[in-house]
Design an enzyme around this catalytic site. Structure first.
Site, PDB file in Angstrom:
ATOM      1  N   GLU A 126       0.336  -1.324   0.060  1.00 43.65           N
ATOM      2  CA  GLU A 126       0.311  -0.259  -0.162  1.00 43.65           C
ATOM      3  C   GLU A 126       1.042   1.114   0.092  1.00 43.65           C
ATOM      4  O   GLU A 126       1.868   1.080   1.149  1.00 43.65           O
ATOM      5  CB  GLU A 126      -0.703   0.030   1.258  1.00 43.65           C
ATOM      6  CG  GLU A 126      -1.894   1.088   1.348  1.00 43.65           C
ATOM      7  CD  GLU A 126      -2.517   1.143   2.806  1.00 43.65           C
ATOM      8  OE1 GLU A 126      -2.948   0.693   3.335  1.00 43.65           O
ATOM      9  OE2 GLU A 126      -3.652   2.158   2.495  1.00 43.65           O
ATOM     10  N   ALA A 267       1.736  -0.083  11.039  1.00 46.29           N
ATOM     11  CA  ALA A 267       1.549  -0.901  11.058  1.00 46.29           C
ATOM     12  C   ALA A 267       1.006  -1.318   8.897  1.00 46.29           C
ATOM     13  O   ALA A 267       0.410  -0.821   9.004  1.00 46.29           O
ATOM     14  CB  ALA A 267       0.933  -1.875  10.992  1.00 46.29           C
ATOM     15  N   MET A 268       0.910  -2.118   8.963  1.00 49.25           N
ATOM     16  CA  MET A 268      -0.118  -2.368   7.521  1.00 49.25           C
ATOM     17  C   MET A 268      -0.986  -4.090   7.424  1.00 49.25           C
ATOM     18  O   MET A 268      -1.165  -5.212   8.435  1.00 49.25           O
ATOM     19  CB  MET A 268       0.980  -3.419   5.972  1.00 49.25           C
ATOM     20  CG  MET A 268       0.724  -2.939   4.855  1.00 49.25           C
ATOM     21  SD  MET A 268      -0.941  -1.980   4.622  1.00 49.25           S
ATOM     22  CE  MET A 268      -2.103  -2.987   3.558  1.00 49.25           C
ATOM     23  N   GLU A 269      -2.334  -3.829   7.297  1.00 54.63           N
ATOM     24  CA  GLU A 269      -3.555  -4.571   7.529  1.00 54.63           C
ATOM     25  C   GLU A 269      -3.452  -5.725   6.086  1.00 54.63           C
ATOM     26  O   GLU A 269      -5.135  -6.294   5.688  1.00 54.63           O
ATOM     27  CB  GLU A 269      -4.421  -3.851   7.804  1.00 54.63           C
ATOM     28  CG  GLU A 269      -4.951  -3.246   6.332  1.00 54.63           C
ATOM     29  CD  GLU A 269      -4.869  -1.741   5.616  1.00 54.63           C
ATOM     30  OE1 GLU A 269      -3.790  -1.538   6.654  1.00 54.63           O
ATOM     31  OE2 GLU A 269      -5.595  -1.404   4.952  1.00 54.63           O
ATOM     32  N   ASN A 270      -2.355  -6.479   5.731  1.00 55.12           N
ATOM     33  CA  ASN A 270      -2.668  -7.175   4.660  1.00 55.12           C
ATOM     34  C   ASN A 270      -2.944  -8.388   5.193  1.00 55.12           C
ATOM     35  O   ASN A 270      -2.999  -8.942   6.425  1.00 55.12           O
ATOM     36  CB  ASN A 270      -0.933  -7.336   4.602  1.00 55.12           C
ATOM     37  CG  ASN A 270       0.063  -7.091   4.494  1.00 55.12           C
ATOM     38  OD1 ASN A 270       0.019  -5.534   3.402  1.00 55.12           O
ATOM     39  ND2 ASN A 270       0.397  -6.557   5.172  1.00 55.12           N
ATOM     40  N   GLU A 303      -5.452  -2.820  13.352  1.00 53.35           N
ATOM     41  CA  GLU A 303      -4.795  -3.525  11.590  1.00 53.35           C
ATOM     42  C   GLU A 303      -6.644  -4.652  11.777  1.00 53.35           C
ATOM     43  O   GLU A 303      -6.437  -4.775  10.319  1.00 53.35           O
ATOM     44  CB  GLU A 303      -3.446  -3.936  11.596  1.00 53.35           C
ATOM     45  CG  GLU A 303      -2.513  -3.027  11.966  1.00 53.35           C
ATOM     46  CD  GLU A 303      -3.182  -1.421  10.879  1.00 53.35           C
ATOM     47  OE1 GLU A 303      -3.435  -1.467   9.483  1.00 53.35           O
ATOM     48  OE2 GLU A 303      -2.384  -0.557  11.011  1.00 53.35           O
ATOM     49  N   HIS A 306      -9.286  -3.526  10.180  1.00 56.02           N
ATOM     50  CA  HIS A 306      -9.125  -3.386   8.852  1.00 56.02           C
ATOM     51  C   HIS A 306     -10.074  -4.799   8.566  1.00 56.02           C
ATOM     52  O   HIS A 306     -10.212  -4.334   7.339  1.00 56.02           O
ATOM     53  CB  HIS A 306      -7.653  -2.778   8.903  1.00 56.02           C
ATOM     54  CG  HIS A 306      -7.197  -1.397   7.807  1.00 56.02           C
ATOM     55  ND1 HIS A 306      -8.172  -0.672   7.623  1.00 56.02           N
ATOM     56  CD2 HIS A 306      -6.414  -0.813   8.832  1.00 56.02           C
ATOM     57  CE1 HIS A 306      -7.650   0.229   7.636  1.00 56.02           C
ATOM     58  NE2 HIS A 306      -6.738   0.314   8.462  1.00 56.02           N
TER      59      HIS A 306
END
Ligand code: ARG
Ligand code: ZN
Length: 861
Positions: A126, A267-270, A303, A306
């Site tokens: 992202e 952080a990233m919500e993959n 996260e 999400h």
């Protein structure tokens, strides 16, 4: 500015077109190697619009090895390739493409796409990082079924992770291992992730409300496993909370969280595989502050939330970012509020709006929560999109009530699960579920700027009638000259009347009035409880009235807010007079009382006892009188410490013993104790013993760091010895060293320049690591206003040099750092010309990134 620079294009919301092709499935094979990774992408593509014959796939920083169309290898004449895209003419409605690319993850210091740092492969896609992995339709409205095979040396990379379910693992004849993953949920490519490396793991199970079992797995740096247990427990609390409050359950068998030290953001919500900045996972009482614990819980929540607001329903295009971010911040704020002090949580969220977001609205980067044009999307992960976005959702919640809001959420998921949608779709669901016309409310999505709400009172003694006249006006912003009135939900209470409960007034036009019959002359309206709309409030209340609100209002936020108004008024007087302003007796009485009899909410008590920071005051001036504000703050603190010396000490001693665990009461106790310490440190007679004792005997990082900060603020001569001791003791822990870096960089003394130079040479410092860079330079620019804004320009020059150096390494981080230079017009003429020169130096540099260029060129426009 060079001609090349001027022609850089914007993307516009108005130009949105639906995709002409869909990618039904995406199968990726990664042969992982730090300097030579080969990616094979097998795409099943369908043409949606038969008039379109050109397929244009985006790609950046890629070496194209081969392309096969329906099994046939294409030659270079069959396609067009440039540094941003791969284009081919297609005749079929359905076809497969197999694209092989080569990447150099180790050389990828931008940390976007696939990168290699700390012996770990990691991705960040992202917003538009997937096109650095393979040629693709890198846009959120193209949803595809993903599978991926990761191949690597199992000795070096025992864990090979990606989204969804693990469907295969085997050793290849050459000794490498292959692990295959399948994600059953179609997703846009920005939610793709892979991680390969060696980790400590921490796992557990979670039973969902409907009785399914979910495996929870945390992967963290070797030796750090024990520091992930709070995050793991936070995750369980978040999962339970989302079931109870929103009726939303997790949808895969496995939920993985990986913590890495090299990461551009929080952080990233993959899907099924969150990647976190280690700073938001790894905490222990000895190494992390209460604030760190708070952040971990809230970001773990964010996260996780999400998964529904972002992943199951995603954005149609990046202009809609607030669809998922505003809503998810709202959800994480509600979660945090339920986990700790609700009032202090609200205060903290409002502080973000009043400082950073109001400042953004007043800056050249002003934009609505749904921006209309963007050069570099990464520049729009802003406090406006996130935090003001959350305020807009909160207003909907206030207008519709909890039941109405939840009905809207249910309709939203019913209509849009599995889709990529717009902010309008969200509001429409809220509207339809509640049969309420939200047309006027939608202006919040298109209008930037901060409304000013003014409140005037008049009392008619004969009729015993109080009238409030309300006016709203939004000043023009850099991006929009004309503004319209907005829908403002205004929560209020009338003190000193029978109607003492909180009520809601919805203001929909530029002017409105509210009358109260049969009230005393002393009745006092408390307006904008809980900051029910993100506006600047103007009123003509006296100190006495504000202090009355601060003591009597039933809304904790309103009590704090009344005091904020007082402080602003006193500071304005100090600045106007240009000399010491004597704080009123009423304040000393109020504080004396609080220190001897704190409120049940100790954390709120600590907030009430705080002199606002520079940033809070500065936001209310134009031009900003930097030196006068700093002088006045110092003077206010001195007056409070001296006048209330005995009370600070008394309260400090009352709260001295605290249990180390992160629990609401302990957190409140520490906050109050350390507030007292801050003032005690300004008293030469008692700082030595108290500071030294607290530093040496601290049973938490919160207390130890508070002692250091107080020592620095109080100018304690032993400060440097303590810092040396601290630096040695925490050599091995980079997250703690970051705090130490930050403290050095916020030293308000000119010596800070030499110190920063030394920090950048420290063997744990790295220009490649965003956490290290931010630790030093965020602290310098945001927490050291005196040195940053020096009139000889040295602070600005240091930041400019740093941005230039960093832009070649990591444009995203460079562009975040450049922000304090943008608001040059808000300073005096001397600083204006220094800042302008700094901006021009950046704009004129050949090869400056789009990220930095977009901001700098707007500032100079
Ligand atoms: N979606 C992530 C989050 O809010 C943040 C991604 C930020 N991306 C960026 N390019 N700045 O949880
Ligand atoms: Zn988010």
């Amino acid at each position: 500015m060079s001609a090349e620079a001027l022609s850089r294009p914007f993307k516009r919301l108005a130009d949105y077109l639906p995709p002409a092709f869909s990618i039904e499935s995406t199968d990726l094979t990664f042969e992982l190697d730090p300097v030579n990774t080969v990616v094979t992408a097998e795409l099943q593509i369908r043409r949606l619009d038969s008039k379109v014959v050109e397929l244009c796939l985006q790609g950046q920083q890629l070496e194209l090895l081969s392309v096969q169309y329906k099994g046939h290898l294409l030659s270079a004449d069959d396609y067009q390739l440039d540094d941003k895209s791969l284009r081919l003419t297609v005749q079929d409605d359905r076809f497969s493409l197999v694209i092989k690319t080569r990447l150099q993850p180790q050389a990828n210091t931008a940390l976007e796409g696939l990168y290699y740092a700390n012996n770990t492969f990691c991705t960040q896609c992202e917003a538009e990082g997937f096109q650095r992995i393979t040629y693709y339709l890198d846009r959120p409205d193209v949803l595809s079924l993903f599978s991926s095979s990761l191949i690597a040396d199992p000795q070096q990379y025992p864990f090979l992770l990606s989204n969804g379910n693990k469907v295969e693992q085997r050793e290849l004849t050459d000794g490498r291992r292959l692990v295959r993953w399948q994600d059953p949920f179609p997703k846009p490519c920005y939610l793709f992730a892979l991680v390969a490396g060696d980790f400590d793991t921490l796992s557990s199970e979670y039973q969902t409300a409907s009785g399914r079992t979910v495996q929870l797995e945390f992967y963290v740096e070797k030796g750090q496993g024990s520091k992930a247990s709070f995050a793991l427990e936070s995750l369980k609390r978040a999962m339970r909370w989302d079931e109870e409050r929103f009726g939303l359950e997790y949808d895969l068998e496995r939920y993985m969280v990986v913590a890495v030290d090299f990461f551009n953001m929080g952080a990233m919500e993959n899907k099924g595989l969150n990647v976190f900045n280690s700073k938001y996972v790894l905490v222990s009482e000895a190494s992390a502050t209460d604030k760190d614990f708070f952040n971990v819980e809230s970001i773990i929540g964010h996260e996780y939330f999400h998964n529904w607001t972002g992943n199951r329903v995603t954005c149609r295009d990046w202009f809609q970012l607030s669809l998922k971010e505003g809503l998810t911040v709202f959800r994480d704020q509600e979660f945090s509020r339920d986990m700790g002090s609700a009032t202090v949580n609200r205060i903290d969220a409002v502080q973000v709006i009043r400082t950073a977001q109001f400042a953004e609205d007043a800056s050249p980067m002003a934009h609505p929560i749904r921006p209309e044009q963007v050069m570099e999307m990464n520049n729009f992960y802003t406090v406006t999109v996130y935090d003001k976005g959350a305020e807009v959702i909160r207003m909907l919640h206030t207008l519709l009530g909890e039941a109405g809001f939840q009905a809207g959420m249910r309709l939203y998921f019913q209509r849009h699960d599995g889709q990529a949608v717009t902010c309008d779709d969200f509001v429409q669901a809220m509207q339809d579920a509640n049969q309420q016309d939200l047309t006027a409310f939608r202006r919040w999505y298109q209008q930037s700027g901060t409304p000013v709400l003014s409140v005037k009172r008049s009392y008619d003694a004969d009729r015993r009638q109080l009238t409030l006249t309300l006016q709203q006006k939004t000043p023009p912003t850099a991006d929009q000259a004309q503004k319209q009135p907005l829908v403002l939900p205004i929560r209020y209470q009338l003190l000193g009347s029978k109607r003492s409960s909180s009520e809601l007034f919805v203001m929909t036009s530029a002017q409105a009035s509210l009358t109260f019959d049969n009230v005393e002359a002393t009745a006092l309206p408390v307006v904008l409880e809980d900051f029910s709309a993100p506006v600047r409030l103007q009123h003509d209340y006296s100190d006495a009235e504000l202090l009355r609100i601060a003591t009597e209002a039933s809304n904790g936020f309103a009590r704090w807010d009344a005091l904020q108004s007082c402080w602003l008024g006193w500071l304005q007087q100090a600045v106007a007079k240009g000399e010491s302003y004597e704080l009123p007796e009423g304040l000393f009485d109020f504080y004396q009382q609080l220190l001897h009899q704190p409120l049940t909410d100790l954390a709120l008590t600590a907030e009430l006892l705080k002199v606002p920071d520079y940033a809070v005051f500065a936001e209310n001036f134009s031009p900003i009188p930097v030196d006068a504000i700093l002088d006045a703050i110092t003077d206010f603190r001195r007056q409070l410490s001296q006048r209330l010396a005995g009370a600070w000490l008394h309260c400090y001693q009352q709260q001295r013993q605290t249990t180390p665990d992160y629990h609401e009461t302990n957190v409140g106790q520490r906050a109050l104790k350390n507030r007292c310490l801050e003032f005690l440190a300004l008293l030469p007679e008692c700082n030595k013993t108290v500071l030294e004792q607290q530093y040496r005997n601290a049973n938490t990082m919160t207390d130890q760091l508070a002692a250091l900060k107080a020592a620095q603020q109080g100018g304690y001569p032993g400060f440097h010895t303590l810092m040396e001791d601290f630096g040695k003791a925490w050599q091995h822990d980079v997250l703690v060293l970051d705090k130490w870096f930050g403290l050095h960089a916020s030293n308000p003394d000119p010596a800070v320049f030499a110190q920063i130079e030394a920090l950048c040479q420290h063997d744990k410092f790295s220009w490649q690591n965003p956490n290290r860079v931010r630790a030093v330079f965020h602290a310098f620019t945001m927490l050291n206003p005196g040195q940053f804004h020096r009139l000889d320009g040295r602070g600005y020059a240091l930041l400019t040099d740093t941005v230039i150096q960093l832009d070649g390494i990591n444009p995203q981080v460079a562009a975040r750092l450049v922000t304090p230079l943008l608001s040059w017009k808000r300073f005096d003429t001397e600083r204006q010309s220094l800042l302008r020169a700094a901006l021009e130096r950046l704009a004129d540099r050949a090869g400056i990134s789009d990220d930095v260029f977009e901001k700098v060129s707007k500032a100079l426009a």
